[in-house]
Design an enzyme around this catalytic site. Structure first.
Site, PDB file in Angstrom:
ATOM      1  N   LYS A 111       0.809  -1.215   0.000  1.00 30.55           N
ATOM      2  CA  LYS A 111       0.000   0.000   0.000  1.00 30.55           C
ATOM      3  C   LYS A 111       0.846   1.269   0.000  1.00 30.55           C
ATOM      4  O   LYS A 111       0.405   2.304  -0.489  1.00 30.55           O
ATOM      5  CB  LYS A 111      -0.960   0.014   1.197  1.00 30.55           C
ATOM      6  CG  LYS A 111      -2.076  -0.996   1.050  1.00 30.55           C
ATOM      7  CD  LYS A 111      -3.298  -0.646   1.883  1.00 30.55           C
ATOM      8  CE  LYS A 111      -4.430  -1.620   1.573  1.00 30.55           C
ATOM      9  NZ  LYS A 111      -5.611  -1.436   2.412  1.00 30.55           N
ATOM     10  N   LYS A 194      -4.760  -9.462  -5.942  1.00 32.49           N
ATOM     11  CA  LYS A 194      -6.092  -9.661  -5.376  1.00 32.49           C
ATOM     12  C   LYS A 194      -7.054  -8.583  -5.874  1.00 32.49           C
ATOM     13  O   LYS A 194      -6.638  -7.464  -6.187  1.00 32.49           O
ATOM     14  CB  LYS A 194      -6.038  -9.713  -3.842  1.00 32.49           C
ATOM     15  CG  LYS A 194      -5.841  -8.391  -3.161  1.00 32.49           C
ATOM     16  CD  LYS A 194      -6.337  -8.456  -1.703  1.00 32.49           C
ATOM     17  CE  LYS A 194      -6.458  -7.049  -1.146  1.00 32.49           C
ATOM     18  NZ  LYS A 194      -7.343  -6.918  -0.013  1.00 32.49           N
ATOM     19  N   LYS A 197     -10.341  -2.708  -3.711  1.00 31.43           N
ATOM     20  CA  LYS A 197     -11.076  -1.457  -3.894  1.00 31.43           C
ATOM     21  C   LYS A 197     -10.207  -0.405  -4.548  1.00 31.43           C
ATOM     22  O   LYS A 197     -10.694   0.488  -5.222  1.00 31.43           O
ATOM     23  CB  LYS A 197     -11.513  -0.912  -2.541  1.00 31.43           C
ATOM     24  CG  LYS A 197     -12.512  -1.768  -1.827  1.00 31.43           C
ATOM     25  CD  LYS A 197     -12.937  -1.035  -0.563  1.00 31.43           C
ATOM     26  CE  LYS A 197     -13.681  -1.931   0.372  1.00 31.43           C
ATOM     27  NZ  LYS A 197     -13.119  -1.888   1.716  1.00 31.43           N
TER      28      LYS A 197
END
Ligand code: ADP
Ligand code: NA
Length: 327
Positions: A111, A194, A197
């Site tokens: 992230k 994966k 969002k």
């Protein structure tokens, strides 16, 4: 009674992975566990969120929980920032979590991106806040997707360290529950990533609120391979395997059963039938979400009531932790 805690971030774009990996399982679990389901807005703000969008997405996620079948009477549904126990316990646990443990967290590396120095301290400490979320309720079980496994192990390590430091069994070690046929739903564009969002490509995921045309388009464009035939080979054919797993999970069958049904069919047939299946399962949820979103005041009432019930559980736990520390 055994108690579960779980949550999702109100960051918009709620997708099929969130549904199959998490929310759908919560619906089943609410019958056998005392259930606490959180809208983790404090986690969401570890990266920039537009304030107006955050408010809307918090309500939207609440609506999604309820539309999917979570009963706000039986379960505690609330947003994290409404219960200060989360941030207080997070700080207390921050003070006894070695930085070395956080340095091993793979999600932060993903992230934070290339320029890690610019990531927020909150993003780095995210797993400790997650530990606080769970431990504030002395949750015995935590139903999550596979992506959260490492964070859950850290939660257990933090609880154990706390108990050892203070020579007292204050914080029970929670068990992960990774359930269902699709614990790790992958991106439709790249079978090694994966479904998420935050993926910049809208074609990478199926959102809970997508209409039939959108779902059809996304599945049509979903990456597969040029091999004929339908086989389940996750290593060699990851994209095909992902779609088969999604199919199986939505239809309540095994991947073997799905493969047997389509063995000699072209893969486009699977995609077409999967479109119907996804519309059949997600359509009613999207519709119910829309109905609930028409009355935001009612959603806010549900969240306020949930926060009261959450405080009644979490505040005494934080008081016990404070007392143990000598605060
Ligand atoms: P995201 O990772 O998409 O930002 P959250 O962090 O809000 O979503 O996760 C909410 C829940 O959904 C967690 O239990 C997480 O494990 C689960 N989840 C998220 N992505 C997936 C996925 N691709 N497959 C299965 N479960 C997932
Ligand atoms: Na996640």
């Amino acid at each position: 009674m055994a108690r579960i805690f779980s949550g999702a971030q109100p960051t918009g774009n709620l997708h099929l992975g969130n549904y199959l990996g998490a929310i759908r399982n919560w619906v089943t679990l609410q019958d056998s566990y005392e259930s606490v389901f959180c809208i983790v807005d404090l986690h969401a703000i570890t990266v920039w969120q537009d304030p107006k969008a955050l408010i809307r997405q918090t309500r939207e996620l609440t609506a999604a929980y309820i539309a999917a079948g979570i009963d706000p009477e039986r379960c505690v549904i609330f947003n994290q920032s409404a219960v200060t126990a989360h941030s207080e316990l997070a700080w207390l646990l921050n003070c006894m979590t070695p930085i070395g443990w956080l340095n091993r967290m793979t999600q932060f590396k993903e992230k934070a991106g290339k320029d890690r120095e610019k990531a927020s301290l909150g993003l780095y400490a995210y797993p400790v806040l997650m530990a606080a979320d769970i431990l504030a309720y002395k949750a015995t079980h935590v139903p999550v997707g596979e992506d959260q496994k490492q964070h859950l192990e850290l939660t257990r390590d933090i609880a154990q360290r706390f108990n050892q430091l203070y020579e007292k069994d204050v914080l029970p070690l929670p068990e992960p529950m990774i359930l269902g046929a699709a614990t790790r739903v992958m991106s439709l564009r790249d079978g090694t990533k994966k479904m998420s969002k935050s993926d910049p490509s809208d074609y990478a995921r199926i959102n809970l609120t997508d209409d039939r045309d959108t779902i059809a388009q996304k599945l049509k464009k979903a990456r597969t391979d040029s091999e004929p035939g339908v086989t389940y080979e996750p290593e060699r054919r990851p994209e095909v395997a992902n779609l088969i797993r999604i199919y199986a999970a939505l239809d309540g069958r095994t991947t073997d059963q799905v493969v047997a049904d389509y063995a000699d069919a072209p893969f486009t047939t699977v995609k077409t039938r999967l479109t119907d299946l996804a519309v059949e399962k997600l359509g009613p949820i999207a519709e119910e979400m829309k109905r609930l979103m028409a009355d935001p005041a009612e959603i806010d009432r549900i969240l306020a009531k949930g926060a009261d019930r959450a405080r009644a559980i979490a505040d005494p736990v934080v008081a016990e932790v404070r007392e143990t520390i000598g605060l």
